[in-house]
Design an enzyme around this catalytic site. Structure first.
Site, PDB file in Angstrom:
ATOM      1  N   LYS A 184      30.299  15.684 -31.734  1.00 12.97           N
ATOM      2  CA  LYS A 184      30.396  16.945 -31.539  1.00 12.97           C
ATOM      3  C   LYS A 184      29.541  17.678 -32.609  1.00 12.97           C
ATOM      4  CE  LYS A 184      33.541  20.717 -32.438  1.00 12.97           C
ATOM      5  NZ  LYS A 184      35.073  20.920 -32.972  1.00 12.97           N
ATOM      6  N   THR A 232      35.880  23.054 -36.782  1.00 12.09           N
ATOM      7  CA  THR A 232      34.553  23.171 -36.677  1.00 12.09           C
ATOM      8  C   THR A 232      34.018  23.672 -35.441  1.00 12.09           C
ATOM      9  OG1 THR A 232      34.831  20.887 -38.016  1.00 12.09           O
ATOM     10  CG2 THR A 232      32.698  21.266 -37.142  1.00 12.09           C
ATOM     11  N   LYS A 260      29.256  22.439 -43.486  1.00 15.71           N
ATOM     12  CA  LYS A 260      29.648  21.390 -42.581  1.00 15.71           C
ATOM     13  C   LYS A 260      28.853  20.563 -41.926  1.00 15.71           C
ATOM     14  CE  LYS A 260      33.266  19.192 -40.548  1.00 15.71           C
ATOM     15  NZ  LYS A 260      34.183  18.289 -40.838  1.00 15.71           N
TER      16      LYS A 260
HETATM   17  P1  NAD Z   1      43.272  18.320 -31.591  1.00 18.46           P
HETATM   18  O1  NAD Z   1      42.711  18.379 -30.232  1.00 18.46           O
HETATM   19  O2  NAD Z   1      44.324  17.346 -32.009  1.00 18.46           O
HETATM   20  O3  NAD Z   1      43.840  19.793 -31.871  1.00 18.46           O
HETATM   21  C1  NAD Z   1      43.619  21.053 -31.311  1.00 18.46           C
HETATM   22  C2  NAD Z   1      45.005  22.048 -30.802  1.00 18.46           C
HETATM   23  O4  NAD Z   1      44.306  22.915 -30.316  1.00 18.46           O
HETATM   24  C3  NAD Z   1      45.529  21.112 -29.496  1.00 18.46           C
HETATM   25  O5  NAD Z   1      46.784  20.684 -29.863  1.00 18.46           O
HETATM   26  C4  NAD Z   1      45.224  22.165 -28.389  1.00 18.46           C
HETATM   27  O6  NAD Z   1      46.543  22.275 -27.652  1.00 18.46           O
HETATM   28  C5  NAD Z   1      45.318  23.442 -29.168  1.00 18.46           C
HETATM   29  N1  NAD Z   1      44.562  24.533 -28.591  1.00 18.46           N
HETATM   30  C6  NAD Z   1      43.556  24.684 -27.583  1.00 18.46           C
HETATM   31  N2  NAD Z   1      43.489  25.659 -27.006  1.00 18.46           N
HETATM   32  C7  NAD Z   1      44.193  26.553 -27.752  1.00 18.46           C
HETATM   33  C8  NAD Z   1      44.510  27.923 -27.313  1.00 18.46           C
HETATM   34  N3  NAD Z   1      43.874  28.646 -26.678  1.00 18.46           N
HETATM   35  N4  NAD Z   1      45.688  28.459 -28.111  1.00 18.46           N
HETATM   36  C9  NAD Z   1      46.516  27.584 -28.648  1.00 18.46           C
HETATM   37  N5  NAD Z   1      46.169  26.312 -29.106  1.00 18.46           N
HETATM   38  C10 NAD Z   1      45.198  25.734 -28.590  1.00 18.46           C
HETATM   39  O7  NAD Z   1      42.059  18.463 -32.523  1.00 18.46           O
HETATM   40  P2  NAD Z   1      42.077  18.218 -34.172  1.00 18.46           P
HETATM   41  O8  NAD Z   1      41.584  16.847 -34.521  1.00 18.46           O
HETATM   42  O9  NAD Z   1      42.969  18.791 -34.619  1.00 18.46           O
HETATM   43  O10 NAD Z   1      40.811  19.064 -34.843  1.00 18.46           O
HETATM   44  C11 NAD Z   1      40.754  20.478 -34.632  1.00 18.46           C
HETATM   45  C12 NAD Z   1      39.540  20.925 -35.295  1.00 18.46           C
HETATM   46  O11 NAD Z   1      39.344  20.424 -36.717  1.00 18.46           O
HETATM   47  C13 NAD Z   1      38.287  20.790 -34.503  1.00 18.46           C
HETATM   48  O12 NAD Z   1      37.394  21.627 -34.414  1.00 18.46           O
HETATM   49  C14 NAD Z   1      37.723  19.269 -34.984  1.00 18.46           C
HETATM   50  O13 NAD Z   1      36.389  19.388 -34.948  1.00 18.46           O
HETATM   51  C15 NAD Z   1      38.076  19.872 -36.782  1.00 18.46           C
HETATM   52  N6  NAD Z   1      38.067  18.664 -37.408  1.00 18.46           N
HETATM   53  C16 NAD Z   1      38.709  17.352 -36.897  1.00 18.46           C
HETATM   54  C17 NAD Z   1      38.833  16.450 -37.928  1.00 18.46           C
HETATM   55  C18 NAD Z   1      39.537  14.932 -37.548  1.00 18.46           C
HETATM   56  O14 NAD Z   1      39.497  14.143 -38.164  1.00 18.46           O
HETATM   57  N7  NAD Z   1      40.507  15.247 -36.512  1.00 18.46           N
HETATM   58  C19 NAD Z   1      38.304  16.483 -39.250  1.00 18.46           C
HETATM   59  C20 NAD Z   1      37.536  17.600 -39.547  1.00 18.46           C
HETATM   60  C21 NAD Z   1      37.392  18.555 -38.720  1.00 18.46           C
END
Ligand code: NAD
Length: 291
Positions: free
Chosen positions: A237, A87, A162
């Site tokens: 966010k 997102t 979204k």
């Molecule tokens: P998270 O923080 O668990 O995962 C993000 C991952 O990206 C981390 O493991 C981090 O180490 C990695 N990362 C950061 N910078 C990086 C880079 N330069 N290269 C490689 N890896 C890198 O977050 P999440 O909960 O998995 O969410 C991911 C996305 O999905 C976000 O944009 C969030 O808004 C969206 N989202 C999350 C949910 C939820 O319920 N968690 C629901 C819908 C959407």
């Protein structure tokens, strides 16, 4: 397909695992998180990009997406697809798509709803923005990771859908919580309130499917001490992204603005961080009209 997966956090790891379980060859990269079973670990994002038919990203924000895209796009083959499921702000989604198109790579922004549970179960909803050609290439992957994919329009349309959806979600959660807090003060039983509203014109997903009152309605994070679920921080966010987009597009969104301010206060000043976004109910419960 040969799939590269960058960002193997709470959402990315189970999504990548579902792709390998369906028989795809998945190579993954994350700065810190381990690769799930069946996913081949790469040392850099660039290594993931080489030879991939599709590169999927699941990253924290638009700035990180832009820098990862700068790294991988020059190495991706013409006609391959960069599919971002994070997102992020609409502008970043469009900027990444423009860069991709300049190098002959197809781009799709495809944020999801359904949370960590949906990612694990393969029941996410994808809302996608990009060309028909790009959508057709990744649609079979959406089928594996999710239960529904809507092609919303051109690049950025997925992110637009979204944040509009989540702006409604934030606003209705607040409305539902403040109505419960008012009902409490009027001496109305919460179960009776649910019985009426869930079958009357005040019904909503937040009331009927995700009721913020413990012990009322279907099981929800309220029944688990408000552990997320969908964390208030993530709601904040998405609300901020909605207001950033509203500013850029000159759209009047007063309810979205108030919801953003309330979640900001809750997360940053009232220990709401790390709680489910329905924990707005105990917050309102403790307050009077002036605070
Ligand atoms: P998270 O923080 O668990 O995962 C993000 C991952 O990206 C981390 O493991 C981090 O180490 C990695 N990362 C950061 N910078 C990086 C880079 N330069 N290269 C490689 N890896 C890198 O977050 P999440 O909960 O998995 O969410 C991911 C996305 O999905 C976000 O944009 C969030 O808004 C969206 N989202 C999350 C949910 C939820 O319920 N968690 C629901 C819908 C959407």
């Amino acid at each position: 397909m040969k799939i590269g997966f960058i960002g193997l956090g709470n959402m990315g790891a189970p999504m990548a695992a579902n792709l390998t379980a369906a028989g795809h060859e998945v190579t993954g990269f994350d700065l810190t998180a381990p690769c799930p079973e069946g996913v081949t670990k790469a040392e850099t994002a660039a290594d993931v990009a080489k030879g991939a038919d599709v590169v999927i990203t699941m990253l924290p924000n638009g700035a990180i997406l832009r820098s990862v895209a700068d790294e991988v796009l020059p190495l991706m083959a013409e006609g391959s697809v960069l599919c971002d499921c994070s997102t992020v702000d609409v502008e970043s989604a469009r900027a990444v798509a423009d860069k991709a198109n300049q190098t002959g790579v197809l781009a799709i922004d495809a944020p999801v709803s359904g949370g960590i549970g949906g990612a694990a179960a393969g029941t996410l909803t994808f809302m996608a923005g990009g060309s028909d050609e790009a959508f057709a290439k990744v649609d079979p992957l959406f089928d594996i990771m999710g239960q529904k994919a809507v092609h919303c329009g051109a690049s950025g349309a997925g992110q637009a859908a979204k944040i509009c959806n989540n702006m409604i979600l934030g606003v209705t959660m607040i409305a539902t919580c403040e109505a419960f807090a008012l009902a409490d003060k009027l001496g109305l039983d919460r179960q009776k309130m649910f019985d009426v509203v869930s079958t009357s014109s005040g019904y909503s997903w937040t009331m009927n499917a995700y009721c913020p009152a413990p012990g009322v309605g279907p099981q929800s994070p309220a029944d688990n001490d408000y552990k997320p679920g969908f964390a208030s921080d993530l709601m904040l966010k998405d609300l901020r992204l909605s207001q950033q987009a509203a500013e850029a597009a000159d759209a009047d969104t007063p309810m979205g603005q108030i919801a953003t301010a309330l979640y900001e206060q809750f997360v940053e000043k009232e220990n709401g961080a790390g709680t489910d976004f329905s924990a707005m109910l105990p917050r309102f419960e403790k307050r009077g009209r002036k605070a």
